[in-house]
Write a protein that holds these residues in place. Structure first.
Motif, PDB file in Angstrom:
ATOM      1  N   THR A   1      39.240  -0.938  31.854  1.00 12.23           N
ATOM      2  CA  THR A   1      38.097  -0.899  30.921  1.00 12.23           C
ATOM      3  C   THR A   1      37.921   0.474  30.279  1.00 12.23           C
ATOM      4  OG1 THR A   1      36.239  -0.262  32.386  1.00 12.23           O
ATOM      5  CG2 THR A   1      36.896  -2.600  32.364  1.00 12.23           C
ATOM      6  N   ASN A   2      37.610   0.480  28.999  1.00 12.12           N
ATOM      7  CA  ASN A   2      37.319   1.739  28.313  1.00 12.12           C
ATOM      8  C   ASN A   2      36.071   2.415  28.873  1.00 12.12           C
ATOM      9  OD1 ASN A   2      39.493   1.803  26.551  1.00 12.12           O
ATOM     10  ND2 ASN A   2      38.428   0.684  24.934  1.00 12.12           N
ATOM     11  N   ARG A   3      35.109   1.606  29.324  1.00  5.37           N
ATOM     12  CA  ARG A   3      33.866   2.196  29.844  1.00  5.37           C
ATOM     13  C   ARG A   3      34.133   3.130  31.004  1.00  5.37           C
ATOM     14  NH1 ARG A   3      29.732  -2.523  31.136  1.00  5.37           N
ATOM     15  NH2 ARG A   3      28.520  -0.763  31.896  1.00  5.37           N
ATOM     16  N   ALA A   4      35.108   2.787  31.830  1.00  7.12           N
ATOM     17  CA  ALA A   4      35.393   3.587  33.021  1.00  7.12           C
ATOM     18  C   ALA A   4      36.590   4.515  32.839  1.00  7.12           C
ATOM     19  CB  ALA A   4      35.631   2.674  34.216  1.00  7.12           C
ATOM     20  N   ASN A   5      37.095   4.603  31.613  1.00  7.58           N
ATOM     21  CA  ASN A   5      38.251   5.458  31.323  1.00  7.58           C
ATOM     22  C   ASN A   5      38.068   6.124  29.965  1.00  7.58           C
ATOM     23  OD1 ASN A   5      40.536   4.692  33.495  1.00  7.58           O
ATOM     24  ND2 ASN A   5      39.392   2.852  32.955  1.00  7.58           N
ATOM     25  N   SER A   6      37.030   6.916  29.845  1.00  8.49           N
ATOM     26  CA  SER A   6      36.746   7.525  28.547  1.00  8.49           C
ATOM     27  C   SER A   6      35.955   8.806  28.711  1.00  8.49           C
ATOM     28  CB  SER A   6      35.970   6.541  27.661  1.00  8.49           C
ATOM     29  OG  SER A   6      34.804   6.083  28.313  1.00  8.49           O
ATOM     30  N   VAL A   7      35.944   9.574  27.620  1.00  5.19           N
ATOM     31  CA  VAL A   7      35.151  10.796  27.545  1.00  5.19           C
ATOM     32  C   VAL A   7      33.793  10.444  26.978  1.00  5.19           C
ATOM     33  CG1 VAL A   7      35.031  13.136  26.622  1.00  5.19           C
ATOM     34  CG2 VAL A   7      37.275  12.090  27.090  1.00  5.19           C
ATOM     35  N   ASN A   8      32.735  10.849  27.679  1.00  2.00           N
ATOM     36  CA  ASN A   8      31.372  10.532  27.266  1.00  2.00           C
ATOM     37  C   ASN A   8      30.628  11.821  26.968  1.00  2.00           C
ATOM     38  OD1 ASN A   8      30.859   7.379  28.182  1.00  2.00           O
ATOM     39  ND2 ASN A   8      32.415   8.425  29.392  1.00  2.00           N
TER      40      ASN A   8
ATOM     41  N   HIS B   1      48.931   9.674  32.532  1.00  2.00           N
ATOM     42  CA  HIS B   1      49.671   8.640  31.792  1.00  2.00           C
ATOM     43  C   HIS B   1      48.727   7.581  31.222  1.00  2.00           C
ATOM     44  CE1 HIS B   1      53.232  10.516  33.445  1.00  2.00           C
ATOM     45  NE2 HIS B   1      52.749  10.359  34.664  1.00  2.00           N
ATOM     46  N   GLN B   2      47.556   8.037  30.771  1.00  2.00           N
ATOM     47  CA  GLN B   2      46.576   7.159  30.142  1.00  2.00           C
ATOM     48  C   GLN B   2      46.253   7.666  28.743  1.00  2.00           C
ATOM     49  OE1 GLN B   2      43.833   6.632  34.165  1.00  2.00           O
ATOM     50  NE2 GLN B   2      42.902   6.232  32.162  1.00  2.00           N
ATOM     51  N   PRO B   3      45.920   6.770  27.831  1.00  2.00           N
ATOM     52  CA  PRO B   3      45.455   7.218  26.516  1.00  2.00           C
ATOM     53  C   PRO B   3      44.107   7.915  26.653  1.00  2.00           C
ATOM     54  CG  PRO B   3      45.107   4.870  26.766  1.00  2.00           C
ATOM     55  CD  PRO B   3      45.903   5.297  27.961  1.00  2.00           C
ATOM     56  N   CYS B   4      43.866   8.889  25.813  1.00  2.00           N
ATOM     57  CA  CYS B   4      42.576   9.573  25.806  1.00  2.00           C
ATOM     58  C   CYS B   4      41.627   8.789  24.898  1.00  2.00           C
ATOM     59  CB  CYS B   4      42.729  11.004  25.306  1.00  2.00           C
ATOM     60  SG  CYS B   4      41.217  11.990  25.441  1.00  2.00           S
ATOM     61  N   VAL B   5      40.532   8.325  25.473  1.00  2.00           N
ATOM     62  CA  VAL B   5      39.571   7.489  24.758  1.00  2.00           C
ATOM     63  C   VAL B   5      38.224   8.209  24.732  1.00  2.00           C
ATOM     64  CG1 VAL B   5      38.385   5.261  24.720  1.00  2.00           C
ATOM     65  CG2 VAL B   5      40.760   5.409  25.535  1.00  2.00           C
ATOM     66  N   PHE B   6      37.596   8.260  23.576  1.00  2.00           N
ATOM     67  CA  PHE B   6      36.282   8.886  23.443  1.00  2.00           C
ATOM     68  C   PHE B   6      35.234   7.820  23.138  1.00  2.00           C
ATOM     69  CE2 PHE B   6      39.205  12.310  22.717  1.00  2.00           C
ATOM     70  CZ  PHE B   6      38.573  13.456  23.198  1.00  2.00           C
ATOM     71  N   LYS B   7      34.132   7.866  23.862  1.00  2.00           N
ATOM     72  CA  LYS B   7      33.020   6.957  23.578  1.00  2.00           C
ATOM     73  C   LYS B   7      32.016   7.687  22.683  1.00  2.00           C
ATOM     74  CE  LYS B   7      29.446   4.083  25.717  1.00  2.00           C
ATOM     75  NZ  LYS B   7      28.812   3.656  26.983  1.00  2.00           N
ATOM     76  N   VAL B   8      31.719   7.088  21.551  1.00  2.00           N
ATOM     77  CA  VAL B   8      30.828   7.697  20.567  1.00  2.00           C
ATOM     78  C   VAL B   8      29.625   6.785  20.365  1.00  2.00           C
ATOM     79  CG1 VAL B   8      30.652   8.635  18.233  1.00  2.00           C
ATOM     80  CG2 VAL B   8      32.875   8.655  19.419  1.00  2.00           C
ATOM     81  N   THR B   9      28.427   7.342  20.389  1.00  2.00           N
ATOM     82  CA  THR B   9      27.216   6.561  20.171  1.00  2.00           C
ATOM     83  C   THR B   9      26.538   6.973  18.873  1.00  2.00           C
ATOM     84  OG1 THR B   9      25.584   8.049  21.190  1.00  2.00           O
ATOM     85  CG2 THR B   9      26.871   6.647  22.688  1.00  2.00           C
ATOM     86  N   ASP B  10      25.528   6.197  18.509  1.00  2.00           N
ATOM     87  CA  ASP B  10      24.723   6.557  17.331  1.00  2.00           C
ATOM     88  C   ASP B  10      24.139   7.957  17.463  1.00  2.00           C
ATOM     89  OD1 ASP B  10      25.120   4.164  16.047  1.00  2.00           O
ATOM     90  OD2 ASP B  10      23.298   3.231  16.817  1.00  2.00           O
ATOM     91  N   GLY B  11      23.956   8.413  18.695  1.00  2.00           N
ATOM     92  CA  GLY B  11      23.343   9.723  18.914  1.00  2.00           C
ATOM     93  C   GLY B  11      24.333  10.844  19.085  1.00  2.00           C
ATOM     94  N   SER B  12      25.634  10.559  18.980  1.00  2.00           N
ATOM     95  CA  SER B  12      26.649  11.603  19.164  1.00  2.00           C
ATOM     96  C   SER B  12      26.721  12.520  17.951  1.00  2.00           C
ATOM     97  CB  SER B  12      28.023  10.964  19.403  1.00  2.00           C
ATOM     98  OG  SER B  12      28.041  10.194  20.582  1.00  2.00           O
ATOM     99  N   ASP B  13      27.309  13.672  18.153  1.00  2.00           N
ATOM    100  CA  ASP B  13      27.513  14.655  17.105  1.00  2.00           C
ATOM    101  C   ASP B  13      28.396  14.044  16.015  1.00  2.00           C
ATOM    102  OD1 ASP B  13      28.266  16.813  15.509  1.00  2.00           O
ATOM    103  OD2 ASP B  13      28.428  18.195  17.199  1.00  2.00           O
ATOM    104  N   LYS B  14      27.879  13.957  14.798  1.00  2.00           N
ATOM    105  CA  LYS B  14      28.640  13.364  13.694  1.00  2.00           C
ATOM    106  C   LYS B  14      29.907  14.175  13.400  1.00  2.00           C
ATOM    107  CE  LYS B  14      25.746   9.995  12.822  1.00  2.00           C
ATOM    108  NZ  LYS B  14      24.838  10.189  13.960  1.00  2.00           N
ATOM    109  N   GLN B  15      29.834  15.483  13.618  1.00  2.00           N
ATOM    110  CA  GLN B  15      31.015  16.322  13.397  1.00  2.00           C
ATOM    111  C   GLN B  15      32.141  15.924  14.343  1.00  2.00           C
ATOM    112  OE1 GLN B  15      30.492  20.489  14.284  1.00  2.00           O
ATOM    113  NE2 GLN B  15      32.515  21.062  13.545  1.00  2.00           N
TER     114      GLN B  15
END
Length: 247
Positions: A36-43, A67-81
């Motif tokens: 799952t991305n939820r448990a394998n991501s940068v928050n 040996h995993q892809p780097c996944v970023f979780k982005v929310t409406d409140g995350s830095d737009k930059q």
């Protein structure tokens, strides 16, 4: 990130724990064998001080060495930059999701024809993996480990027809908040109200335990589920998506 989004993100971490966690300058890196991305991501839910380009590179290294892809979780409140930087680096948006909540004040739900336990058991696990068509041993072992790490109150629900489990769901309760997870109905039984039956049964039991607010996460393109949750009384409060770079 505003306080409301941060609050629900923290609750969701506890309801869906990762096997390993690394805290890095306000960012939380989660690792769970790629399940799952939820448990394998940068928050990115707390303020940070390090240059964003440098931080992204460090995060990539942490996942690549596993040996995993780097996944970023982005929310409406995350830095737009940050979202723009990820896009510039080739990270594409996947699985846009809404977080929905419901105030349970004055609500009434009925619990019927469901087997509900407060601990995960082999019957529920077997039924869930079968409904998900999951046969990968590592994936199943990882999922079991993650479920065993939940520290808060849990409920596990099954519907059985003719001796066969045809629907499953679970819930995690923390501080008066309940999240619905693992909601799934056998393909041949969909469209007959079993999904609603699962949800109502868990909501009914949770309210007996003092729950005052329910929340959940649903893929934006899962219109059947979105419609069900709206009928139950859930309302969207924010969205999130994952950024994944296609190599």
């Amino acid at each position: 990130m505003n306080e409301q989004i941060r609050f629900y993100e923290e609750l969701s971490f506890n309801s869906h724990p990762s096997l390993q966690t690394l805290y890095y300058d306000g960012w939380i890196l989660r690792f769970s064998n790629g399940y799952t991305n939820r448990a394998n991501s940068v928050n990115m839910i707390y303020p940070s001080t390090i240059d964003l380009q440098s931080k992204i590179a460090v995060c990539e290294e942490q996942y690549f060495k596993k040996h995993q892809p780097c996944v970023f979780k982005v929310t409406d409140g995350s830095d737009k930059q940050l979202d723009s930087l990820l896009e510039d680096r080739g990270y594409q948006v996947v699985t846009p999701t809404d977080l929905m909540i419901m105030d349970l004040t004055g609500k009434q739900f009925e619990s019927k024809n469901c087997i509900i336990t407060d601990q995960v058991d082999e019957e529920w696990l077997h039924s869930y993996f079968a409904l998900e068509h999951c046969t990968n041993v590592q994936t199943m072992d990882t999922a079991k480990q993650m479920l065993s790490m939940i520290q808060n109150r849990t409920l596990y629900c099954r519907i059985v027809e003719n001796g066969k489990s045809i629907a499953c769901a679970s819930a995690v309760i923390e501080r008066g908040y309940m999240t619905l997870v693992h909601v799934i109905v056998d393909e041949t039984y969909r469209g007959h109200g079993y999904g609603r039956q699962l949800c109502e049964s868990l909501l009914c039991e949770a309210m007996k335990l003092g729950v005052h607010t329910a929340y959940l996460q649903v893929l934006q393109n899962n219109q059947v589920a979105v419609n069900l949750y709206k009928k139950l009384g859930y309302k969207k409060i924010y969205s999130y998506w994952y950024r994944v770079r296609k190599e």
